[in-house]
Design a protein around this motif. Structure first.
Motif, PDB file in Angstrom:
ATOM      1  N   UNK A  86      44.496  56.080 103.081  1.00  0.00           N
ATOM      2  CA  UNK A  86      44.457  56.995 104.217  1.00  0.00           C
ATOM      3  C   UNK A  86      43.080  57.651 104.271  1.00  0.00           C
ATOM      4  N   UNK A  87      42.444  57.575 105.411  1.00  0.00           N
ATOM      5  CA  UNK A  87      41.140  58.204 105.589  1.00  0.00           C
ATOM      6  C   UNK A  87      41.090  58.846 106.963  1.00  0.00           C
ATOM      7  N   UNK A  88      40.282  59.874 107.120  1.00  0.00           N
ATOM      8  CA  UNK A  88      40.189  60.537 108.419  1.00  0.00           C
ATOM      9  C   UNK A  88      39.505  59.636 109.454  1.00  0.00           C
ATOM     10  N   UNK A  89      39.519  60.097 110.702  1.00  0.00           N
ATOM     11  CA  UNK A  89      38.878  59.373 111.816  1.00  0.00           C
ATOM     12  C   UNK A  89      39.443  57.962 111.945  1.00  0.00           C
ATOM     13  N   UNK A  90      40.767  57.876 111.981  1.00  0.00           N
ATOM     14  CA  UNK A  90      41.411  56.564 112.017  1.00  0.00           C
ATOM     15  C   UNK A  90      41.103  55.793 113.297  1.00  0.00           C
ATOM     16  N   UNK A  91      40.579  56.485 114.315  1.00  0.00           N
ATOM     17  CA  UNK A  91      40.224  55.801 115.559  1.00  0.00           C
ATOM     18  C   UNK A  91      38.962  54.941 115.391  1.00  0.00           C
ATOM     19  N   UNK A  92      38.197  55.172 114.323  1.00  0.00           N
ATOM     20  CA  UNK A  92      37.023  54.349 114.032  1.00  0.00           C
ATOM     21  C   UNK A  92      37.496  53.094 113.312  1.00  0.00           C
ATOM     22  N   UNK A  93      36.977  51.918 113.667  1.00  0.00           N
ATOM     23  CA  UNK A  93      37.413  50.679 113.003  1.00  0.00           C
ATOM     24  C   UNK A  93      37.300  50.798 111.480  1.00  0.00           C
ATOM     25  N   UNK A  94      38.280  50.263 110.777  1.00  0.00           N
ATOM     26  CA  UNK A  94      38.338  50.389 109.318  1.00  0.00           C
ATOM     27  C   UNK A  94      37.084  49.877 108.611  1.00  0.00           C
ATOM     28  N   UNK A 149      41.205  50.379 104.883  1.00  0.00           N
ATOM     29  CA  UNK A 149      42.466  49.710 105.181  1.00  0.00           C
ATOM     30  C   UNK A 149      43.491  49.904 104.072  1.00  0.00           C
ATOM     31  N   UNK A 150      43.022  50.114 102.860  1.00  0.00           N
ATOM     32  CA  UNK A 150      43.941  50.232 101.721  1.00  0.00           C
ATOM     33  C   UNK A 150      44.480  51.634 101.516  1.00  0.00           C
ATOM     34  N   UNK A 168      34.004  49.998 109.540  1.00  0.00           N
ATOM     35  CA  UNK A 168      32.946  51.003 109.659  1.00  0.00           C
ATOM     36  C   UNK A 168      33.251  52.220 108.787  1.00  0.00           C
ATOM     37  N   UNK A 169      34.522  52.602 108.690  1.00  0.00           N
ATOM     38  CA  UNK A 169      34.874  53.717 107.799  1.00  0.00           C
ATOM     39  C   UNK A 169      34.628  53.341 106.340  1.00  0.00           C
ATOM     40  N   UNK A 196      33.598  42.336  99.220  1.00  0.00           N
ATOM     41  CA  UNK A 196      32.462  43.213  98.990  1.00  0.00           C
ATOM     42  C   UNK A 196      32.924  44.555  98.440  1.00  0.00           C
ATOM     43  N   UNK A 197      32.002  45.267  97.799  1.00  0.00           N
ATOM     44  CA  UNK A 197      32.376  46.522  97.139  1.00  0.00           C
ATOM     45  C   UNK A 197      32.997  47.496  98.143  1.00  0.00           C
ATOM     46  N   UNK A 198      34.247  47.896  97.868  1.00  0.00           N
ATOM     47  CA  UNK A 198      35.006  48.819  98.713  1.00  0.00           C
ATOM     48  C   UNK A 198      35.110  48.355 100.168  1.00  0.00           C
ATOM     49  N   UNK A 199      35.051  47.048 100.383  1.00  0.00           N
ATOM     50  CA  UNK A 199      35.116  46.507 101.744  1.00  0.00           C
ATOM     51  C   UNK A 199      36.405  46.891 102.447  1.00  0.00           C
TER      52      UNK A 199
END
Length: 530
Positions: free
Chosen positions: A331-339, A328-329, A341-342, A321-324
């Motif tokens: 670095x994004x903030x709030x790494x404690x949130x499941x990938x 995971x690919x 959902x981010x 899916x688009x940007x699914x």
């Protein structure tokens, strides 16, 4: 009209805040006024107007045999959801391939590219369209039928909701009838777009909150009058949960469903204030905040959020899916949130940027201030076929135009209902205005965006509610002196006959029926309709 319906109709001419003591001598009747005659008498009118709606929406549903207006997006998106669980891009000429091939979904996999498509609307409305394609094939009838069914059921829902709102079988049936014969409602039910699904879930949410209001007030009546500061706590309110589910599905069709989450959430807690005031609670606003606000938030907003996220299940289960895999690919903030959902949050941020920056010119864009009077309707389809109408020049159009008489009268009725809400404390008028404003007013802030008048289908049910309620006042009380009742009946009856005549006149350009060009031009009352 039955005696009960007449009595309920006459109450429309009186202050209807269920709080004033003069409405009833008992607490129970003040909290929950009696319903009109039930059984077959309560269902006969709503079922009749629903059957009328079904005929107007289902006859020749496959006409025009074309992919009309934005069907070009949603027909393919729905098909892609069926095949892959998410939306893929399509090859050039895909529309022609679909029309030439038709048939089952599995035979059309070749029209899709391997890459995901960036789409800016959630999937629920497209799943509605996909359900028809799955059952009836990828044909004009197949991709329109599920939307038509929701449009038909909306008429039944409106009739029953207004029956409960006004305690009148007659007024409820009138509201359903106006929705059944209105042009915009017919066109949106016969076209595979998203907005009819949005309207349907909004109506169900409103009806669920109305049922919650009656149920809660009946429970409060059992507690009896009190002089306490807060009054009893009422935690278990299943109809609020139903409303939360419906609002989550509405947001899963279009983000504009969020406006109804806010508006209906405020409406239901304000109803709680009135209920607690009626039983004698000394501080009803404080009681609402302490007793009702948090449960209401969880039941409506909390449930809506959970349901909304669940509507993206197909996207979550895919890997393409688009940007699914965006989170995971990289670095994004709030790494404690499941990938996942981010990644979904990032997707929404990109979609929000698209929506707020959409300002491309379109020949049918319409200023929001003209929506209630149908100033600039949207043409979904227009062709000039030769030799099919018995004239040298023919026109075939699907114009998303409401019945002008209904819309213009309903606009006036909204002002009348505003007066009843402000001047006579009629809570029903306030409820109808809340639904209308939630669907219309937010768009005032997006005047510079490319927007269309067919978005107004979502608040049309509240306009016909206002119209039916105002006509109830015109009809007058059953015990009115002199000829008042006769005059009111003639006025209301004349309006209904004229509304039917106007719908008959415009029906060909709502359903793509080929007619002589001169007849088509006769229906273009204003230059802005062309």
């Amino acid at each position: 009209m039955s005696g009960v319906s007449a009595m309920a109709t006459s109450s429309l001419a009186q202050p209807a805040s269920a709080e004033p003591a003069e409405i009833s001598s008992t607490l129970a009747e003040r909290l929950v006024p009696p319903m009109p005659a039930g059984g077959w008498r309560g269902w006969a009118g709503p079922v009749l107007v629903t059957l009328i709606a079904a005929v107007l929406r289902l006859v020749d549903l496959g006409r025009p045999n074309a992919i009309a207006f934005d069907e070009t997006y949603y027909v393919k998106d729905g098909l892609s959801l069926l095949l892959f669980g998410y939306e893929r891009g399509s090859v050039d000429g895909a529309d022609k391939i679909i029309l030439d091939t038709g048939g089952g979904a599995s035979g059309l996999t070749s029209i899709f590219k391997p890459d995901a498509s960036f789409v800016v609307h959630p999937p629920v409305g497209k799943w509605v369209i996909a359900s028809g394609e799955q059952v009836f094939g990828v044909t004009p009838f197949g991709w329109r039928i599920a939307v038509a069914i929701l449009g038909i059921l909306s008429v039944l829902a409106v009739a029953r909701i207004v029956r409960r709102l006004t305690r009148s079988n007659l007024i409820g049936t009138l509201a359903g009838f106006f929705l059944a014969i209105d042009g915009l409602a017919i066109v949106m039910s016969r076209t595979a777009l998203l907005d009819n699904s949005l309207m349907f879930f909004v109506i169900l949410a409103f009806g669920a909150l109305l049922l919650d209001r009656d149920r809660t007030r009946a429970r409060l009546a059992k507690f009896g009058e009190t002089t306490s500061v807060l009054g009893p706590a009422l935690w278990w309110r299943p109809w609020r949960l139903v409303a939360g589910v419906c609002l989550g599905l509405a947001c899963g069709v279009k983000w504009s469903g969020l406006y109804f989450v806010v508006a209906f959430g405020l409406l239901t807690v304000l109803w709680d204030v009135g209920s607690r005031r009626t039983i004698g609670v000394r501080m009803p606003f404080r009681a609402m905040i302490v007793r009702d606000a948090i449960p209401a938030f969880l039941s409506i907003v909390g449930v809506a959020v959970v349901v909304y996220v669940a509507t993206w299940t197909g996207w979550f289960l895919s890997s393409d899916g688009w940007d699914r895999t965006w989170a995971a690919d990289g670095t994004s903030p709030f790494s404690w949130i499941p990938a996942p959902l981010r990644s979904l949050w990032h997707y929404h941020a990109e979609a929000w940027s698209f929506h707020t920056g959409l300002d491309a010119d379109h020949s049918y864009e319409a200023n929001v201030w003209g929506w209630p009077v149908q100033a600039r309707p949207t043409s979904f389809y227009y062709e000039s076929p030769d030799g099919v109408c018995g004239a040298s020049k023919c026109s075939q159009e699907v114009l998303a135009l409401g019945n002008p008489l209904i819309w213009w009268a309903a606009t006036a009725a909204l002002f009348h209902q505003a007066w009843r809400w402000i001047g006579r404390r009629d809570w029903r008028s306030g409820a109808v205005l809340c639904g209308f404003l939630a669907g219309w007013f937010p768009w005032v802030f997006f005047e510079n965006r490319t927007i269309f008048s067919f978005y107004s289908i979502v608040f049309l049910p509240f306009m016909v509610m206002a119209l039916a309620m105002s006509l109830g006042v015109v009809l007058g009380p059953a015990n009115a002196p002199g000829n008042r009742r006769i005059i009111g009946s003639v006025a209301v009856g004349s309006f209904i006959v004229l509304a039917i005549a106007v719908s008959w006149f415009f029906y060909p350009i709502w359903t793509g029926l080929p007619i002589p060009y001169d007849q088509w031009n006769l229906r273009m009352w204003f230059p802005s309709w062309v």
